[in-house]
Structure formats: C-alpha cells, structure tokens
Write an enzyme that holds these catalytic residues in place. Structure first.
Site, short mmCIF file in Angstrom:
data_model
loop_
_atom_site.label_atom_id
_atom_site.label_comp_id
_atom_site.label_asym_id
_atom_site.label_seq_id
_atom_site.Cartn_x
_atom_site.Cartn_y
_atom_site.Cartn_z
CB ALA A 76 65.58 5.77 153.07
CG ASP A 77 59.50 8.76 153.48
OD1 ASP A 77 59.31 8.51 154.69
OD2 ASP A 77 58.57 9.01 152.70
CB THR A 78 59.46 3.34 151.77
OG1 THR A 78 60.87 3.14 151.61
CG2 THR A 78 58.72 2.38 150.85
CB ALA A 113 63.14 9.30 148.32
#
Length: 202
Positions: A76-78, A113
């Site tokens: 994930a990436d934020t 994401a």
C-alpha cells in the site's frame, strides 16, 4: 480465542499501522518490506502516483519472495494531497513545518492505494477528505517535538496526537491511517483469502 499463525499473505511494509489494521480483520501475514523509488514522475497526477508506488512495492516483493513463500503480496501507499501537491514524509523539521502550515485551515485529500499480487494483480484506491483547523506555529513546533510525524505522509498522524488538528473527515478513517479496510477486504475476498482466518475458537 486463539490465533492461527499460518500466514495468508506477505505484507510488503514495515508500517506498524498497516500491521494493526490487518490484525483487526484477522489476516495473518509475514513481513517482507522492499524499497522502491517513491519520487513522483514529472507531471504525474497524485492518484496515478500513489497507485504506481503501491503496485511497484507489491511487484518487487512478489518477484523476490514468491518462489520461496508462494503467498500473495499486499502493498500500500498513502499520500496527502493539497491543490495537486503531493505531501510525502517530511525530510526534516522545516519540511514538516512547511507542510502543516500549508494544511492549516484547509481541506486536503488523503489517497491510499492498495495492491495485491498473486495469480493476478488486484488493486484499489481510497480517497478521503480531511479538514484541518487553523494551526498556530507554537503548536506545530510542539508537535514536532513529539516525534510522531517524522515518518508520516503530510507530517501528521490522525490516529495519534495529530488528531488534535483535524476538525472533520469524509471517507475512510482506516484509509487515512494507511490501509482502507473496506477496500482491502474486497481485494482479499476477490483473491480467495478469507477474513478472520487469523482467529479461531480456543
């Protein structure tokens, strides 16, 4: 209740927040973090950037560990986004101060994401809205001294002391923390991974 320790996925992240969120829905995992270049591409839109970085993390971990572990990889990436500007993790105190004072009194987006990679690639995107009250320079300096924000996108943690800055949110609270659980659960189910497998009756 007792825990079933057989891992269902590889978590390509060292984030303690993502570990806690996966534990909430009973997903068992092993951690195999990877490093990818997290610099935005020239002219890259925020949503495209976050989705790309999450996908690159899952691909890097899948290529490295799939043969050994034969498990799907979750990454994930934020990012925090204000008027198209992507706010990543602050480089130093001045950078954190700049971010927080820009966010002061404004409504910004938090984009998370999620990428799940196994027999195929599943991905999803969560976009939430966060409004900050007006901040004072003294409290921003005091917040820096807590050390809480040093590895957080946008230089704040909504699940911690940074919640004092937030007047309103719309969207996914867990997505703002770093892993949108509703969307992540849908991906896991699509991949045939059962929720709550990490918990069994004693």
């Amino acid at each position: 209740m007792t825990l079933n320790n057989k891992p269902q996925i590889i978590l390509a992240s060292q984030s303690p927040r993502r570990r806690e969120l996966l534990n909430q829905i009973g997903i068992t995992f092993i951690i195999r973090s990877v490093e990818v270049d997290e610099h935005p591409l020239q002219g890259e839109a925020a949503k495209d950037y976050v989705a790309r970085v999450a996908a690159e993390k899952s691909l890097a971990a899948f290529n490295r560990y799939d043969t050994e572990l034969d498990l799907p990889v979750l990454a994930a990436d934020t990012s925090v986004v204000l008027d198209g500007e992507i706010f990543g993790k602050p480089a130093d105190k001045d950078d954190a101060f700049r971010m927080l004072m820009k966010l002061s009194g404004q409504c910004h987006e938090v984009i998370s994401a999620v990428s799940l990679r196994g027999k195929r690639h599943w991905e999803t995107l969560s976009v939430s809205s966060v409004r900050f009250r007006r901040l004072h320079q003294q409290e921003v300096s005091a917040y820096w001294r807590t050390g809480e924000q040093q590895d957080k996108a946008g230089a704040y943690a909504i699940q911690g002391k940074g919640a004092l800055f937030v007047s309103r949110i719309e969207g996914s609270y867990s997505g703002i923390v770093g892993l949108p659980l509703n969307e992540t659960a849908d991906l896991l189910k699509d991949a045939g991974i059962q929720l709550w497998e990490g918990i069994s009756e004693s």
